[in-house]
Scaffold this active site. Structure first.
Site, PDB file in Angstrom:
ATOM      1  N   THR A  52       0.841  -1.204   0.000  1.00 56.77           N
ATOM      2  CA  THR A  52       0.000   0.000   0.000  1.00 56.77           C
ATOM      3  C   THR A  52       0.878   1.257   0.000  1.00 56.77           C
ATOM      4  O   THR A  52       0.573   2.233  -0.681  1.00 56.77           O
ATOM      5  CB  THR A  52      -0.926  -0.023   1.238  1.00 56.77           C
ATOM      6  OG1 THR A  52      -1.426  -1.358   1.402  1.00 56.77           O
ATOM      7  CG2 THR A  52      -2.086   0.933   1.088  1.00 56.77           C
ATOM      8  N   TRP A  53       1.952   1.191   0.730  1.00 62.46           N
ATOM      9  CA  TRP A  53       2.887   2.323   0.805  1.00 62.46           C
ATOM     10  C   TRP A  53       3.459   2.614  -0.596  1.00 62.46           C
ATOM     11  O   TRP A  53       3.355   3.743  -1.097  1.00 62.46           O
ATOM     12  CB  TRP A  53       4.003   1.962   1.790  1.00 62.46           C
ATOM     13  CG  TRP A  53       4.933   3.072   2.162  1.00 62.46           C
ATOM     14  CD1 TRP A  53       4.795   4.409   1.856  1.00 62.46           C
ATOM     15  CD2 TRP A  53       6.136   2.949   2.926  1.00 62.46           C
ATOM     16  NE1 TRP A  53       5.844   5.109   2.385  1.00 62.46           N
ATOM     17  CE2 TRP A  53       6.681   4.249   3.050  1.00 62.46           C
ATOM     18  CE3 TRP A  53       6.801   1.882   3.528  1.00 62.46           C
ATOM     19  CZ2 TRP A  53       7.877   4.490   3.744  1.00 62.46           C
ATOM     20  CZ3 TRP A  53       7.981   2.126   4.222  1.00 62.46           C
ATOM     21  CH2 TRP A  53       8.507   3.410   4.327  1.00 62.46           C
ATOM     22  N   HIS A 107      -0.194 -10.108  -5.405  1.00 59.97           N
ATOM     23  CA  HIS A 107       0.663 -10.792  -4.433  1.00 59.97           C
ATOM     24  C   HIS A 107       1.222 -12.080  -5.043  1.00 59.97           C
ATOM     25  O   HIS A 107       1.684 -12.959  -4.318  1.00 59.97           O
ATOM     26  CB  HIS A 107      -0.125 -11.125  -3.165  1.00 59.97           C
ATOM     27  CG  HIS A 107      -0.456  -9.923  -2.329  1.00 59.97           C
ATOM     28  ND1 HIS A 107       0.467  -8.962  -2.007  1.00 59.97           N
ATOM     29  CD2 HIS A 107      -1.606  -9.539  -1.729  1.00 59.97           C
ATOM     30  CE1 HIS A 107      -0.101  -8.032  -1.244  1.00 59.97           C
ATOM     31  NE2 HIS A 107      -1.367  -8.362  -1.078  1.00 59.97           N
ATOM     32  N   THR A 226       2.874  10.356   1.656  1.00 58.93           N
ATOM     33  CA  THR A 226       2.945   8.900   1.878  1.00 58.93           C
ATOM     34  C   THR A 226       3.649   8.543   3.198  1.00 58.93           C
ATOM     35  O   THR A 226       4.042   7.389   3.391  1.00 58.93           O
ATOM     36  CB  THR A 226       3.652   8.188   0.701  1.00 58.93           C
ATOM     37  OG1 THR A 226       4.994   8.684   0.627  1.00 58.93           O
ATOM     38  CG2 THR A 226       2.952   8.440  -0.621  1.00 58.93           C
ATOM     39  N   PHE A 228       3.948   7.550   7.089  1.00 55.36           N
ATOM     40  CA  PHE A 228       3.128   6.597   7.837  1.00 55.36           C
ATOM     41  C   PHE A 228       1.890   7.290   8.416  1.00 55.36           C
ATOM     42  O   PHE A 228       0.766   6.813   8.243  1.00 55.36           O
ATOM     43  CB  PHE A 228       3.969   5.959   8.959  1.00 55.36           C
ATOM     44  CG  PHE A 228       3.181   4.995   9.791  1.00 55.36           C
ATOM     45  CD1 PHE A 228       2.913   3.717   9.331  1.00 55.36           C
ATOM     46  CD2 PHE A 228       2.684   5.372  11.034  1.00 55.36           C
ATOM     47  CE1 PHE A 228       2.160   2.825  10.083  1.00 55.36           C
ATOM     48  CE2 PHE A 228       1.938   4.493  11.791  1.00 55.36           C
ATOM     49  CZ  PHE A 228       1.677   3.213  11.318  1.00 55.36           C
ATOM     50  N   GLY A 258       4.246   0.180  11.130  1.00 56.09           N
ATOM     51  CA  GLY A 258       5.134   0.758  10.126  1.00 56.09           C
ATOM     52  C   GLY A 258       6.580   0.882  10.563  1.00 56.09           C
ATOM     53  O   GLY A 258       7.237   1.880  10.273  1.00 56.09           O
TER      54      GLY A 258
HETATM   55  P1  A3P Z   1       2.980  -3.359   9.954  1.00 55.51           P
HETATM   56  O1  A3P Z   1       1.835  -4.299  10.141  1.00 55.51           O
HETATM   57  O2  A3P Z   1       4.299  -3.961  10.344  1.00 55.51           O
HETATM   58  O3  A3P Z   1       2.757  -2.035  10.589  1.00 55.51           O
HETATM   59  P2  A3P Z   1       0.790  -4.189   2.786  1.00 55.51           P
HETATM   60  O4  A3P Z   1       0.353  -2.866   2.288  1.00 55.51           O
HETATM   61  O5  A3P Z   1       1.657  -4.953   1.866  1.00 55.51           O
HETATM   62  O6  A3P Z   1      -0.357  -4.983   3.334  1.00 55.51           O
HETATM   63  O7  A3P Z   1       1.775  -3.909   4.024  1.00 55.51           O
HETATM   64  C1  A3P Z   1       1.288  -3.458   5.244  1.00 55.51           C
HETATM   65  C2  A3P Z   1       2.459  -3.045   6.118  1.00 55.51           C
HETATM   66  O8  A3P Z   1       3.032  -1.830   5.599  1.00 55.51           O
HETATM   67  C3  A3P Z   1       2.009  -2.743   7.529  1.00 55.51           C
HETATM   68  O9  A3P Z   1       3.110  -3.084   8.372  1.00 55.51           O
HETATM   69  C4  A3P Z   1       1.801  -1.232   7.457  1.00 55.51           C
HETATM   70  O10 A3P Z   1       1.787  -0.576   8.686  1.00 55.51           O
HETATM   71  C5  A3P Z   1       3.007  -0.834   6.614  1.00 55.51           C
HETATM   72  N1  A3P Z   1       2.855   0.501   6.019  1.00 55.51           N
HETATM   73  C6  A3P Z   1       1.819   0.978   5.293  1.00 55.51           C
HETATM   74  N2  A3P Z   1       2.028   2.264   4.955  1.00 55.51           N
HETATM   75  C7  A3P Z   1       3.222   2.601   5.473  1.00 55.51           C
HETATM   76  C8  A3P Z   1       4.008   3.815   5.481  1.00 55.51           C
HETATM   77  N3  A3P Z   1       3.591   4.905   4.881  1.00 55.51           N
HETATM   78  N4  A3P Z   1       5.199   3.794   6.124  1.00 55.51           N
HETATM   79  C9  A3P Z   1       5.644   2.670   6.724  1.00 55.51           C
HETATM   80  N5  A3P Z   1       4.957   1.506   6.759  1.00 55.51           N
HETATM   81  C10 A3P Z   1       3.759   1.475   6.144  1.00 55.51           C
END
Ligand code: A3P
Length: 294
Positions: A52-53, A107, A226, A228, A258
């Site tokens: 998502t990031w 994925h 973007t 966290f 994050g």
């Molecule tokens: P955590 O559960 O360790 O916090 P995906 O999008 O692949 O499902 O990944 C989700 C993970 O990315 C989560 O990790 C989420 O918090 C983290 N994440 C999403 N946006 C983020 C950002 N802007 N900066 C850092 N981590 C981020």
């Protein structure tokens, strides 16, 4: 709950030896037959690796930093290829109706990605995250998303993770499959830990890969939008648009902590030793080295 009592068959099926959500698996032929366009961009990850990031960053690059154009939910702007549900997420349908250039999320491992993306030489970004932090994040994902069976305790879940008994199968095989593509000029491999360490550098890397000229002003905007905290509070990126009965963010937020190294709060010394030993076996001969702390 003992891990052996999971009833996987209720929610999951097997596709090419990999555990897959039943609803997605039912329509797998549509995924495999998917027709890529040469200017498609694929964002591929193992679940919970920063999809998502990176998706939000890429969309901001495409929209040249215009936040107003990034207001729709992330799963509408960047469809999830293999997703299929009664709700809004039907990747193949969304993508067919979308005008080019399309950005999509998947994925799938490099082996399971529909062949058309390789034939059309599409650009692909693979985001990789260390397995221990992925396991923790995936555990919370199991708890918050109702389609999953109860994962039991964290150590029980880790056993399943190590065995590849989770959707998308073995992290090790997945990661290796994409690492093998690292010399393909159409593939960019990014690391969650690098993003955490130096986001500006990684944003510029993405821009260069996409053939865009990085300007400091645009990088500033992207980094801010973007971060966290911004993403956690942004309804377009934090998945609060999905009903609570599907993703219960009271159990755990989708954008959760994050950080790198959260695994240290969950792995006991014994579990860590066991995991490391298994990791060595699974990744034997692979040159990829991931950081579990920064
Ligand atoms: P955590 O559960 O360790 O916090 P995906 O999008 O692949 O499902 O990944 C989700 C993970 O990315 C989560 O990790 C989420 O918090 C983290 N994440 C999403 N946006 C983020 C950002 N802007 N900066 C850092 N981590 C981020």
């Amino acid at each position: 709950m003992d891990s052996s009592s999971y009833d996987y068959s209720e929610n999951f099926s097997i596709v090419h030896g990999m555990i897959m959500y039943k609803e997605f698996a039912k329509y797998w032929d549509d995924v495999e037959a998917f027709q890529a366009r040469p200017d498609d961009l694929v964002i591929a990850t193992y679940p919970r690796s920063g999809t998502t990031w990176v998706s939000e960053i890429i969309d901001m690059i495409y929209k040249e930093g215009d936040v107003e154009k990034c207001k729709d939910a992330i799963f509408n702007r960047i469809p999830y290829l293999e997703s299929r549900s009664e709700g809004p997420m039907n990747g193949v349908k969304q993508l067919k109706e979308m005008s080019s250039p399309r950005i999509l999320k998947t994925h799938l491992s490099s082996e399971h990605l529909p062949i058309s993306f390789w034939e059309k030489n599409c650009k692909m970004i693979y985001v990789c995250r260390n397995a221990k932090d992925v396991a923790v994040s995936y555990y919370y994902f199991f708890l918050m998303v109702s389609i999953h069976p109860n994962p039991g305790s964290f150590p029980e879940f880790v056993e399943k993770f190590m065995d590849g008994q989770v959707p998308y199968g073995s992290w090790y095989q997945h990661t290796r499959s994409w690492w093998e593509k690292r010399k393909n000029p159409h593939v960019l491999i990014l690391f969650y830990e690098d993003l955490k360490e130096d986001i500006r550098k990684e944003v510029k890397k993405m821009m260069q890969f996409l053939g865009r000229k990085p300007s400091e002003e645009l990088v500033d905007k992207i980094v801010h939008h973007t971060s966290f905290q911004e993403m956690k509070n942004n309804p377009a990126s934090n998945y609060t648009a999905i009903p609570e009965k599907v993703i219960n963010q009271k159990v755990s937020p989708f954008i959760r902590k994050g950080i790198t190294g959260d695994w240290k709060n969950y792995f006991t010394v014994a579990l860590n030793e066991r995991f490391d030993m298994h990791y060595e076996q699974q990744m034997k001969g692979c040159t990829l080295k991931l950081r579990t702390e920064i």
